[in-house]
Write a protein that holds these residues in place. Sequence first.
Motif, PDB file in Angstrom:
ATOM      1  N   SER A  42       0.820  -1.198   0.000  1.00  0.00           N
ATOM      2  CA  SER A  42       0.000   0.000   0.000  1.00  0.00           C
ATOM      3  C   SER A  42       0.861   1.257   0.000  1.00  0.00           C
ATOM      4  CB  SER A  42      -0.939  -0.012   1.196  1.00  0.00           C
ATOM      5  OG  SER A  42      -0.213  -0.242   2.362  1.00  0.00           O
ATOM      6  N   SER A  44       2.694   4.437  -1.388  1.00  0.00           N
ATOM      7  CA  SER A  44       2.362   5.336  -2.500  1.00  0.00           C
ATOM      8  C   SER A  44       3.625   5.819  -3.200  1.00  0.00           C
ATOM      9  CB  SER A  44       1.560   6.510  -1.983  1.00  0.00           C
ATOM     10  OG  SER A  44       2.428   7.380  -1.310  1.00  0.00           O
TER      11      SER A  44
ATOM     12  N   ALA B 152       1.730   9.855   4.596  1.00  0.00           N
ATOM     13  CA  ALA B 152       0.505  10.424   4.011  1.00  0.00           C
ATOM     14  C   ALA B 152      -0.646  10.446   5.008  1.00  0.00           C
ATOM     15  CB  ALA B 152       0.107   9.613   2.790  1.00  0.00           C
ATOM     16  N   SER B 440      -9.040   5.951   0.028  1.00  0.00           N
ATOM     17  CA  SER B 440      -7.903   5.389  -0.691  1.00  0.00           C
ATOM     18  C   SER B 440      -8.315   4.762  -2.010  1.00  0.00           C
ATOM     19  CB  SER B 440      -7.213   4.313   0.136  1.00  0.00           C
ATOM     20  OG  SER B 440      -6.976   4.770   1.414  1.00  0.00           O
ATOM     21  N   ASP B 445      -7.781  11.629  -5.989  1.00  0.00           N
ATOM     22  CA  ASP B 445      -6.444  12.027  -5.530  1.00  0.00           C
ATOM     23  C   ASP B 445      -5.533  10.818  -5.367  1.00  0.00           C
ATOM     24  OD1 ASP B 445      -7.012  14.624  -5.460  1.00  0.00           O
ATOM     25  OD2 ASP B 445      -7.011  14.877  -3.271  1.00  0.00           O
ATOM     26  N   ASN B 446      -6.131   9.659  -5.178  1.00  0.00           N
ATOM     27  CA  ASN B 446      -5.336   8.447  -4.932  1.00  0.00           C
ATOM     28  C   ASN B 446      -5.267   7.522  -6.133  1.00  0.00           C
ATOM     29  OD1 ASN B 446      -4.741   9.087  -2.222  1.00  0.00           O
ATOM     30  ND2 ASN B 446      -6.836   8.520  -1.663  1.00  0.00           N
ATOM     31  N   LYS B 450      -0.073   6.749  -8.090  1.00  0.00           N
ATOM     32  CA  LYS B 450       0.221   7.550  -6.900  1.00  0.00           C
ATOM     33  C   LYS B 450      -0.375   6.903  -5.641  1.00  0.00           C
ATOM     34  CE  LYS B 450      -0.557  12.119  -5.071  1.00  0.00           C
ATOM     35  NZ  LYS B 450      -1.682  13.055  -5.078  1.00  0.00           N
ATOM     36  N   GLY B 451      -1.571   6.417  -5.765  1.00  0.00           N
ATOM     37  CA  GLY B 451      -2.231   5.862  -4.575  1.00  0.00           C
ATOM     38  C   GLY B 451      -2.854   4.509  -4.850  1.00  0.00           C
ATOM     39  N   ASN B 453      -6.007   3.723  -5.600  1.00  0.00           N
ATOM     40  CA  ASN B 453      -7.170   3.636  -6.486  1.00  0.00           C
ATOM     41  C   ASN B 453      -6.764   2.962  -7.801  1.00  0.00           C
ATOM     42  OD1 ASN B 453      -9.433   4.045  -8.078  1.00  0.00           O
ATOM     43  ND2 ASN B 453      -9.692   6.204  -7.531  1.00  0.00           N
TER      44      ASN B 453
END
Lengths: 315, 530
Positions: A42, A44, B152, B440, B445-446, B450-451, B453
């Motif tokens: 998880s 980023s 984050a 998330s 944004d995710n 980057k995240g 999603n």
Amino acid sequence: MLGYSFKRTFQLLITMFGVVTLVFFFIRLIPGDPAAAMGGDSLSGAALEEIREKLGLNVPLWEQYINYIKSILRFDFGDTITTSLSISGLLLKALPITLTIAVFTVLLSVMIAIPLGTMAAFFANKGKKTLDNAITWSAMAVDLMPTFWMALILMLFLSLRLDILPASGAINIDHPTMLIKRLLLPILVLAISQVATLARITRTAVLEVLNEDYVRTARALGMSEIVVVFRHALKNSMLPIITVIGLSFAQLLNGTVIVEFIFTIPGIGSLLIYGINSRDYPLVQNVILFYALVFVAINFITDMIYKKVDPRVQF
Amino acid sequence: MKSWKTGLIIFIFFAFGILAAGCETGKNNAANSPDTTSITAKTTSAGSTSPKILKVRFYDDPAGFDPASIFRIENENLAFNIFSGLTSYESVSGKIIPDLAESWNTTDNKVWTFKLRKGVQWQKGYGEFTSGDVLYSYNRIKDPKTASPYAAEFNNLDSITAPDNYTVIITLKAPDGNFLNQVANYHQGQIVKKEVVEKFGDKLKWNPIGTGPYEVEKMDPSSEMILVRHEGYYKGPALIQKLIFSIIKDESTATIALQKGEVDVVMRSSLEQNLAILEKAGFKMNHTDNYAVSLKVFNLKNPILANVKVRQAWAYAVDFNAISASVTPKTQKAAKSILLDWMEGYSENTTQYKYDPVKAKQLLTEAGYPNGFTIKQLSTSATGISESMQLEQEYLKKVGINLEYDLVDTPTLNTKRNKGEFEISGRLLPAINPDMILFSYLHPDNLAPKGLNGASYNNPELTKKLEAARAEVDNTKRLKLYEEVQQIAMTELPYLPTFSSNVYWPSKPNVDGIVINKLAQVNFYTVDIK
């Protein structure tokens, strides 16, 4: 002999350099990112970059390579990426464990397999097919059993049913009795499959020389069959057997992975698997470097034994 | 020849020696080994004062215990018992309870004032815990040099101040009704001590020192880890003096070890057949249900999967209830939402997909795929293609979808998944809190890479509701918004919840108080041996 030693040492250095280079680049070809393996799935993007920088993975590949070669020349094997533990420390801890397993497995299997194989050859030569078949076929059957299956069966039987050996427990020098007991099961499992291979090789090798002239001469001189087979025939068929023993020792030292996993033995195999799974570049590089060293060394020793057993062998 | 014979004799002698030692000590196993609890149980019942020792199976090589970088449940489990957070989780309900913070208040979900407990002691003589430790810990997580994957989590932090030794005031950039989860005893929320971090540096991973009920006695990362109770723990010393975590990777070996009494508790047992053996033999089957939900991630960049009817057809085509009932009755059951049923805000008042192959076929036809299609799912070779996965393939084949599995090793899977290089992949959602999961996975944004999603889902209507929910002070209104978010997500199905999994920690019958919380952790403070 001295010239040969120099030649072999030079070869060894070239081989090691090749191994270092190949491993360095090949492991980086495998998809998968040590930073991601370190941070979990998880993680980023930004955090990944930070970790990469921290691990020195953000500089160009050639620079990483030069840094690695430099560190090896300083005998600095560094720390693992994921656990920050010293790699030489980990190797030094894992090596005696795997070495013990390998040495005793080879000794045990040689003790059982060579007489067994020779006996099979003896029976075959005498025309006693049933006895020969019994040995050969049972060796084959054992050889076909998967190691993990045999490991579980032996554990169920020796640990759970008979309660002779432990299934788990600490493997370190603080618990010496536990250590010995824990190593017995993996040695047994590995020895069983080694016996199977070695017995069959021995049978073939001995059978080949049983019809040679000198064997006939020995018989003609009135020596007993046992002496003929075990002293004269066996000794002269040792070359292929030694090759197999040498190879299997090297294999055992490197590849006891399954057995180490099942019995949770913290040996070299476990270390390598852990390194690969976590994409721990330094760990994998150095464990493989060590493997290469072992292989070259064992080849060297096997050659020396060859020379001792058969003085006709020329280098 | 002679030396050969001598060697042989020595070897046989040695081999028999070992075997004999093995047999002898094997028979007297319980009596000889100081580590086994069978002896502990006997002596304690006889009224002796010998220490209570609990042996726990640990299932993988530990990767260290620094809260800033720790991940993987088994490592988190040790950290959970060594460290503390301002808040913690109640084991059974999963509700937030006070830990290092005695109380807190907020009027707008933006400024949070925490009153710290007085007299809390650090392990190993590091003195009293104060507000300075909280400031240090949170700033450490935020510091880019720490490279914490959890940085984050604190993005929303505007300022942290400590007016006195026992008060911490945290001001957020935007209101967050779920903030207490961020400061709980988990990952970034675990408080570390400055002096300890500075002393150990990179080696902090193997020298974790906290304020929790247990402290480290020994760390042998390839063999066993030993924790002893923290005598100065603020609630008083734990009932069990020593916890020994033995590393046993293979699950069948762990099952045998429990049956033999070599361990008292098996941390995580997930093979149905082993669980059945242990249950039949009368072991305690401590478990928590619905701790995490497995999601099928549909990559919406794929033209086939971009069509919502295809995704819905998938959900109708597979009978996840039947699969879990037949293949994994103990360890899994069909999931009904992205959230877990014990979570605040969970709702089943959403589109539910009952097995209906006719409807699936019809939706596929409407989507323009009357004859189905072939698609690949990225999956890990570590578990291979399970029976459940094979059954799913069979169900899908009936409506024309040809599902193929693309197996790669776990690090490769993670990299490919993070980069979005897949058609379909899977995720196991960790049970943290509804806000984090929904943000998330659904907030633009995710978006991957980057995240988290990974579906690349972006629905402005849903995004607006998500942001409104986070800022909402009124709890009822907030939960209502979560429900609406779930309704949209379950209708549009960027992620298809497939199974929710259960966690088992089988133990000997005399082990009491193993309660697995919703993060799959056990608070050993309440565990005892009878």
